[in-house]
Design an enzyme around this catalytic site. Structure first.
Site, PDB file in Angstrom:
ATOM      1  N   LEU A 241      -0.065   7.453   0.793  1.00 18.94           N
ATOM      2  CA  LEU A 241      -0.857   6.935   1.905  1.00 18.94           C
ATOM      3  C   LEU A 241      -1.309   8.131   2.730  1.00 18.94           C
ATOM      4  O   LEU A 241      -0.507   9.005   3.047  1.00 18.94           O
ATOM      5  CB  LEU A 241      -0.026   5.999   2.789  1.00 18.94           C
ATOM      6  CG  LEU A 241      -0.037   4.504   2.485  1.00 18.94           C
ATOM      7  CD1 LEU A 241       0.862   3.769   3.482  1.00 18.94           C
ATOM      8  CD2 LEU A 241      -1.444   3.922   2.530  1.00 18.94           C
ATOM      9  N   ASP A 242      -2.577   8.170   3.091  1.00 23.07           N
ATOM     10  CA  ASP A 242      -3.088   9.251   3.918  1.00 23.07           C
ATOM     11  C   ASP A 242      -2.349   9.288   5.256  1.00 23.07           C
ATOM     12  O   ASP A 242      -1.867   8.251   5.732  1.00 23.07           O
ATOM     13  CB  ASP A 242      -4.583   9.071   4.172  1.00 23.07           C
ATOM     14  CG  ASP A 242      -5.406   9.220   2.897  1.00 23.07           C
ATOM     15  OD1 ASP A 242      -4.980   9.969   2.005  1.00 23.07           O
ATOM     16  OD2 ASP A 242      -6.473   8.578   2.802  1.00 23.07           O
TER      17      ASP A 242
END
Length: 305
Positions: free
Chosen positions: A42-43
């Site tokens: 996940l960024d």
């Protein structure tokens, strides 16, 4: 000798600003083990479901990575950023006349065009490797990176609400997306804005589901890592969500762990992979061969070997 280190899967709610690797580091400290991995980055800007494997749970991560996912997102129409999200400053802006021409109908048409099987060019600032180096590293080094389009499946792309702030240079669209593994939601934002002629990027992203694991299953990582860690989801419970399962007795389980084949009429399928379980313990992921023959491919019940 039995392995007493943590074994299983943890679903956590990743906070904003922390990298996925940063979450792994905190989980290592929380559970007191080095063997921790995650099933899909996940960024830093994003929040939500991040599935982690501990101990032999890391062997299941490859299967979890490939499942479908659900996201809640806010797409800002009217500007673009180098990263296609809010982790960088806008550098391209729409003409006021073009933004004024955007309507609910046009947005809905744009979303519809990005629903179903599509060929998506991933964001250049991504973890995809180009000649052995991460794409984001090449971009940060000043290179122009053009990634190849990938076929992904957008099974649902729903508009939840739209807020028009044309005088301020943007339109915000809240959406919910069900998609296949490998989809970049920020690329959807980029392409929606591009197709409407006004640019676009993500200002918020929350992953609410990874396969069978939803946000309601997720735990929040405490600031105080001396807080008692919650129980992990068992290997058997997780594996059953990923593949068909077959139950074996103790003798068959031991034989599989010793590298032998086992013949059974209890397999739910005639080929492919199955999860092998004995007394609610995950024994292995096995290949089903002709005649109901099972051959272990990935071992989990190492105490039986």
């Amino acid at each position: 000798m039995s392995d007493t280190s943590p074994q299983g899967v943890l679903v956590c709610d990743k906070p904003q600003g922390l990298t996925s690797h940063g979450v792994v580091s905190r989980i290592r400290r929380w559970y007191g083990t080095r063997k921790v991995g995650h099933a899909g980055t996940l960024d830093p800007m994003a929040t939500g479901v991040l599935v982690l494997g501990l101990g032999r749970g890391t062997k299941l991560l490859g299967y979890i990575t490939g499942v479908s996912k659900t996201y809640l997102a806010t797409i800002r129409l009217g500007s673009a950023t180098p990263t296609d999200d809010a982790d960088s400053e806008p550098d391209l802006f729409a003409e006021a006349s073009a933004l004024s021409a955007v309507t609910d109908t046009r947005i809905a048409q744009g979303v519809s065009a990005l629903t179903g099987p599509i060929d998506q060019v991933p964001s250049a600032v991504s973890a995809i490797k180009v000649n052995g180096q991460r794409s984001y590293a090449r971009v940060r080094a000043g290179e122009e990176v053009e990634l190849k389009a990938r076929r992904v499946e957008i099974s649902r792309f729903s508009i939840l609400g739209t807020r028009y702030s044309v005088s301020e240079g943007h339109i915000d669209v809240d959406v919910e997306v069900d998609c296949s593994s490998g989809t970049y939601v920020r690329a959807l934002a980029r392409d929606l804005g591009g197709n409407l002629g006004v640019y676009g990027h993500l200002t918020a992203l929350r992953r609410t589901r990874v396969g069978a694991f939803g946000i309601d299953d997720a735990v929040t990582i405490p600031e105080d890592l001396d807080t008692a860690a919650p129980a992990l989801t068992s290997l058997a419970e997780v594996a059953r969500t990923l593949l068909p399962s077959v139950h074996v007795d103790a003798g068959e389980a031991k034989a599989l762990m010793q590298g032998k084949t086992v013949t059974t009429d209890r397999s739910p399928q005639e080929s492919g992979e199955v999860v092998v379980i004995c007394d609610e313990e995950l024994v292995s992921i096995a290949e089903v061969r002709a005649g109901g023959v099972l051959k272990s491919q990935t071992a989990f019940a190492i105490d039986l070997a």
